[in-house]
Each structure stands twice: as structure tokens, then as C-alpha cells.
Scaffold this motif. Structure first.
Motif, PDB file in Angstrom:
ATOM      1  N   UNK A   1     -15.171   6.588  15.317  1.00 50.16           N
ATOM      2  CA  UNK A   1     -13.742   6.761  14.967  1.00 50.16           C
ATOM      3  C   UNK A   1     -13.416   6.034  13.667  1.00 50.16           C
ATOM      4  N   UNK A   2     -14.277   6.210  12.689  1.00 53.12           N
ATOM      5  CA  UNK A   2     -14.137   5.516  11.415  1.00 53.12           C
ATOM      6  C   UNK A   2     -14.113   6.521  10.274  1.00 53.12           C
ATOM      7  N   UNK A   3     -13.223   6.268   9.327  1.00 52.25           N
ATOM      8  CA  UNK A   3     -13.132   7.098   8.133  1.00 52.25           C
ATOM      9  C   UNK A   3     -13.450   6.240   6.922  1.00 52.25           C
ATOM     10  N   UNK A   4     -14.114   6.851   5.939  1.00 53.59           N
ATOM     11  CA  UNK A   4     -14.523   6.149   4.734  1.00 53.59           C
ATOM     12  C   UNK A   4     -13.948   6.867   3.507  1.00 53.59           C
ATOM     13  N   UNK A   5     -13.708   6.102   2.464  1.00 54.60           N
ATOM     14  CA  UNK A   5     -13.301   6.680   1.191  1.00 54.60           C
ATOM     15  C   UNK A   5     -14.151   6.045   0.103  1.00 54.60           C
ATOM     16  N   UNK A   6     -15.072   6.825  -0.432  1.00 55.68           N
ATOM     17  CA  UNK A   6     -15.892   6.368  -1.544  1.00 55.68           C
ATOM     18  C   UNK A   6     -15.172   6.739  -2.828  1.00 55.68           C
ATOM     19  N   UNK A   7     -14.872   5.728  -3.619  1.00 61.35           N
ATOM     20  CA  UNK A   7     -14.110   5.928  -4.857  1.00 61.35           C
ATOM     21  C   UNK A   7     -14.999   5.594  -6.047  1.00 61.35           C
ATOM     22  N   UNK A   8     -15.307   6.581  -6.856  1.00 58.10           N
ATOM     23  CA  UNK A   8     -16.141   6.414  -8.034  1.00 58.10           C
ATOM     24  C   UNK A   8     -15.347   6.726  -9.290  1.00 58.10           C
ATOM     25  N   UNK A   9     -15.879   6.316 -10.423  1.00 56.92           N
ATOM     26  CA  UNK A   9     -15.232   6.579 -11.721  1.00 56.92           C
ATOM     27  C   UNK A   9     -13.756   6.228 -11.669  1.00 56.92           C
ATOM     28  N   UNK A  10     -13.481   5.055 -11.178  1.00 57.13           N
ATOM     29  CA  UNK A  10     -12.102   4.668 -10.932  1.00 57.13           C
ATOM     30  C   UNK A  10     -11.341   4.438 -12.227  1.00 57.13           C
ATOM     31  N   UNK A  11     -10.029   4.693 -12.147  1.00 59.20           N
ATOM     32  CA  UNK A  11      -9.147   4.590 -13.298  1.00 59.20           C
ATOM     33  C   UNK A  11      -8.019   3.603 -12.983  1.00 59.20           C
ATOM     34  N   UNK A  12      -7.419   3.018 -14.003  1.00 64.22           N
ATOM     35  CA  UNK A  12      -6.291   2.107 -13.750  1.00 64.22           C
ATOM     36  C   UNK A  12      -5.181   2.751 -12.926  1.00 64.22           C
ATOM     37  N   UNK A  13      -4.998   4.047 -13.074  1.00 66.15           N
ATOM     38  CA  UNK A  13      -3.944   4.725 -12.310  1.00 66.15           C
ATOM     39  C   UNK A  13      -4.286   4.880 -10.830  1.00 66.15           C
ATOM     40  N   UNK A  14      -5.489   4.493 -10.441  1.00 63.67           N
ATOM     41  CA  UNK A  14      -5.830   4.458  -9.015  1.00 63.67           C
ATOM     42  C   UNK A  14      -5.324   3.182  -8.340  1.00 63.67           C
ATOM     43  N   UNK A  15      -4.816   2.255  -9.131  1.00 63.04           N
ATOM     44  CA  UNK A  15      -4.289   1.004  -8.599  1.00 63.04           C
ATOM     45  C   UNK A  15      -3.123   1.284  -7.659  1.00 63.04           C
ATOM     46  N   UNK A  16      -3.244   0.792  -6.429  1.00 64.25           N
ATOM     47  CA  UNK A  16      -2.222   1.045  -5.414  1.00 64.25           C
ATOM     48  C   UNK A  16      -2.605   0.302  -4.136  1.00 64.25           C
ATOM     49  N   UNK A  17      -1.684   0.297  -3.200  1.00 64.06           N
ATOM     50  CA  UNK A  17      -2.023  -0.111  -1.840  1.00 64.06           C
ATOM     51  C   UNK A  17      -2.438   1.150  -1.097  1.00 64.06           C
ATOM     52  N   UNK A  18      -3.602   1.107  -0.494  1.00 65.40           N
ATOM     53  CA  UNK A  18      -4.153   2.254   0.215  1.00 65.40           C
ATOM     54  C   UNK A  18      -3.954   2.065   1.727  1.00 65.40           C
ATOM     55  N   UNK A  19      -3.437   3.100   2.364  1.00 65.58           N
ATOM     56  CA  UNK A  19      -3.157   3.064   3.794  1.00 65.58           C
ATOM     57  C   UNK A  19      -3.973   4.147   4.494  1.00 65.58           C
ATOM     58  N   UNK A  20      -4.713   3.773   5.507  1.00 62.19           N
ATOM     59  CA  UNK A  20      -5.399   4.790   6.289  1.00 62.19           C
ATOM     60  C   UNK A  20      -4.476   5.288   7.403  1.00 62.19           C
ATOM     61  N   UNK A  21      -4.736   6.498   7.856  1.00 68.27           N
ATOM     62  CA  UNK A  21      -3.935   7.054   8.935  1.00 68.27           C
ATOM     63  C   UNK A  21      -4.821   7.866   9.875  1.00 68.27           C
ATOM     64  N   UNK A  22      -4.310   8.008  11.083  1.00 66.71           N
ATOM     65  CA  UNK A  22      -4.934   8.854  12.098  1.00 66.71           C
ATOM     66  C   UNK A  22      -3.810   9.707  12.681  1.00 66.71           C
ATOM     67  N   UNK A  23      -3.930  11.023  12.528  1.00 65.91           N
ATOM     68  CA  UNK A  23      -2.887  11.916  13.017  1.00 65.91           C
ATOM     69  C   UNK A  23      -3.383  12.665  14.253  1.00 65.91           C
ATOM     70  N   UNK A  24      -2.606  12.555  15.311  1.00 66.10           N
ATOM     71  CA  UNK A  24      -2.871  13.320  16.524  1.00 66.10           C
ATOM     72  C   UNK A  24      -1.607  14.108  16.843  1.00 66.10           C
ATOM     73  N   UNK A  25      -1.714  15.420  16.810  1.00 63.33           N
ATOM     74  CA  UNK A  25      -0.522  16.232  16.957  1.00 63.33           C
ATOM     75  C   UNK A  25       0.380  16.035  15.760  1.00 63.33           C
ATOM     76  N   UNK A  26       1.616  15.668  15.997  1.00 63.17           N
ATOM     77  CA  UNK A  26       2.579  15.462  14.919  1.00 63.17           C
ATOM     78  C   UNK A  26       2.791  13.989  14.592  1.00 63.17           C
ATOM     79  N   UNK A  27       2.035  13.111  15.224  1.00 59.77           N
ATOM     80  CA  UNK A  27       2.282  11.683  15.082  1.00 59.77           C
ATOM     81  C   UNK A  27       1.184  11.009  14.265  1.00 59.77           C
ATOM     82  N   UNK A  28       1.598  10.211  13.267  1.00 59.16           N
ATOM     83  CA  UNK A  28       0.680   9.427  12.438  1.00 59.16           C
ATOM     84  C   UNK A  28       0.618   7.989  12.914  1.00 59.16           C
TER      85      UNK A  28
END
Length: 114
Positions: A75-102
Motif C-alpha cells: 500500500x505504498x506509492x512512490x514518486x521518482x522526480x528527475x531533471x528537477x526544476x526550481x518551479x517544482x519547489x512546493x509542499x508535496x501531499x500524498x493521497x489515497x482515494x477510495x470512492x469519492x473520499x480522499x
């Protein structure tokens, strides 16, 4: 349901980071996992998502640079981020959606220096 994200940090432009997010609790097999991000003064935007069958969706701004994947057994999700740019700067939030609920994880800061 609880989500625990990890892997944020500081990286130079052109560099790479890998985010992970592990979900625990009562999780239905049919679900969508993924990542949103929010930069200062901007709205939260969808970065990438992946359904349990493996089908993926990416924001245009990250296509070809970011790769989302998941391990259904963990039950794990990964995000591999390559060739990163300054505009990628942010707070990153993971989510799990079941039905209509996050369900949301805590945010993890990603900072890309130029």
C-alpha cells in the motif's frame, strides 16, 4: 486510514528526489494513490496519480521527468522526480482515494535550488 510520506528535501536543479508514501488501515483494493503539490501563493495541483491496476496520470508540467509507481502489497506509492526544476519547489501531499473520499498524508517539503 493513515498515510506517512517521506523523501522530501533540498536538491539542485537537474537533480533527483524520490518520495514515498505508505498507507495503513482499512484500505479497499480498488483505489487511487498519488501526489498533489502546493507552492507558496498557488493552488494545490495534481502532480500524478496511479490506480491499483497501474494506470497513471501526470500533470503536463512533469511528464517525462516524474514517474509514479506503487506497490500494492505494501500500500505504498512512490514518486521518482528527475531533471528537477526550481518551479517544482512546493509542499508535496500524498493521497489515497477510495470512492469519492480522499485521505491525505502530511506534506513533505521539496525545494529545488537554481
Amino acid at each position: 486510514v493513515q498515510l506517512q510520506a517521506s523523501g522530501g528535501g533540498l536538491v539542485q536543479a537537474g537533480g533527483s528526489l524520490r518520495l514515498s508514501c505508505a498507507a495503513s488501515g482499512n484500505i479497499f483494493s480498488a483505489n487511487v494513490m498519488g501526489w498533489y503539490r502546493q507552492a507558496p501563493g498557488k493552488q494545490r495541483e495534481l502532480v500524478a496519480s496511479i490506480i491499483n491496476s497501474g494506470s497513471t496520470n501526470y500533470a503536463d508540467s512533469v511528464k517525462g521527468r516524474f514517474t509514479i509507481s506503487r506497490d500494492n502489497a505494501k500500500n505504498t506509492v512512490y514518486l521518482q522526480m528527475n531533471s528537477m526544476k526550481p518551479e517544482d519547489t512546493a509542499v508535496y501531499y500524498c493521497f489515497l482515494r477510495m470512492g469519492l473520499y480522499n485521505n491525505w498524508g502530511q506534506g513533505t517539503q521539496v525545494t529545488v535550488s537554481s
